[in-house]
Design a protein around this motif. Structure first.
Motif, PDB file in Angstrom:
ATOM      1  N   SER B  10      14.587  65.748  75.677  1.00 28.90           N
ATOM      2  CA  SER B  10      13.425  65.092  76.268  1.00 28.90           C
ATOM      3  C   SER B  10      13.251  65.531  77.713  1.00 28.90           C
ATOM      4  O   SER B  10      14.193  65.994  78.371  1.00 28.90           O
ATOM      5  CB  SER B  10      13.568  63.571  76.189  1.00 28.90           C
ATOM      6  N   SER B  12      10.620  64.292  81.215  1.00 26.67           N
ATOM      7  CA  SER B  12       9.539  63.477  81.793  1.00 26.67           C
ATOM      8  C   SER B  12       9.026  64.147  83.048  1.00 26.67           C
ATOM      9  O   SER B  12       9.822  64.574  83.896  1.00 26.67           O
ATOM     10  CB  SER B  12      10.051  62.072  82.121  1.00 26.67           C
ATOM     11  N   SER B  85       1.647  65.193  76.374  1.00 27.83           N
ATOM     12  CA  SER B  85       2.800  64.448  75.857  1.00 27.83           C
ATOM     13  C   SER B  85       2.903  64.657  74.349  1.00 27.83           C
ATOM     14  O   SER B  85       1.996  64.287  73.583  1.00 27.83           O
ATOM     15  CB  SER B  85       2.662  62.954  76.170  1.00 27.83           C
ATOM     16  N   SER B 112       7.111  63.948  78.016  1.00 27.49           N
ATOM     17  CA  SER B 112       6.313  62.779  78.398  1.00 27.49           C
ATOM     18  C   SER B 112       5.710  63.055  79.767  1.00 27.49           C
ATOM     19  O   SER B 112       6.451  63.293  80.732  1.00 27.49           O
ATOM     20  CB  SER B 112       7.179  61.512  78.446  1.00 27.49           C
TER      21      SER B 112
END
Lengths: 112, 115
Positions: B10, B12, B85, B112
């Motif tokens: 992941s 961000s 995203s 994200s």
């Protein structure tokens, strides 16, 4: 969007039952593929076809068979479903050698 | 043996900043590399690609860089937008004969973008 339809979109079945997933395309593309997507594994190739009645195995083909009797349809069959085959299955197509694959929206299969 | 690796599950990023997604591969037979984007409940969609004979390919906000000696590629998104995203898959291609090719995918990186 490339004309790819997967059916059914969702299916729940019991262990030991046969299951057939269908991929239908309206693009008249030569190449068709079946992938499965699992958490922690990305997408893995099950089987692919390079023409009518011409198919070959991918990296995770055990427990699966395929058939392609006409250009537009590529069927994936689980002869006897197992819980390890619970997954999201994606069909993909491509028209020319080297062109990127276009994917359908997937079939979510749950084997209980 | 995983031939295509995306080591970051992941990422961000703030809206407007750069997103950098990384991918490593081990098989020298791969001749073409692709990035796909996937939204929930949809199939992956092709984003951008690069041939092994090039080191950069650009398409609007998206740029892919390839370092063959390091067997590494990266996807840069500038500027990042909330609509970016998604889960991004790196894929590598090798010729499987009969005019078709097989794609080997990484596990994906969930991006994200925070407004």
């Amino acid at each position: 969007d490339a004309g790819i339809t997967q059916s059914p979109r969702h299916k729940v079945t019991e262990t030991g039952t046969p299951v057939t997933l269908r991929c239908h395309q309206t693009e008249n593309h030569r190449y068709m593929y079946w992938y499965r997507q699992d958490p922690g594994h990305g997408l893995r190739l099950i089987h692919y076809s390079y023409g009518v009645k011409d198919t070959d195995k991918g990296e995770v083909s055990d427990g699966y068979s395929v058939s392609r009797s006409k250009t537009e349809d590529f069927l994936l069959t689980l002869e006897s479903a197992t819980s390890s085959q619970t997954s999201v299955y994606f069909c993909a197509i491509s028209g020319r050698q080297g062109s990127p694959l276009h994917f359908g929206n997937g079939t979510r299969l749950t084997v209980t | 043996d995983q031939q295509v690796k995306q080591n970051s599950p992941s990422l961000s990023v703030q809206e407007g900043r750069i997103s950098i997604l990384n991918c490593d591969y081990t098989n020298s037979m791969f001749d073409y590399f692709l990035w796909y984007k996937k939204y929930p409940a949809e199939g992956p969609t092709f984003l951008i690609s690069i041939s092994s004979i090039k080191d950069k390919n650009e398409d609007g906000r998206f740029t892919v860089f390839l370092n063959k000696s390091a067997k590494h590629l990266s996807l840069h998104i500038v500027p990042s937008q909330p609509g970016d995203s998604a889960v991004y898959f790196c894929a590598a291609r090798k010729d499987s004969g009969a005019g078709s090719y097989q794609l080997t995918f990484g596990k994906g990186t969930k991006l994200s973008v925070i407004p």
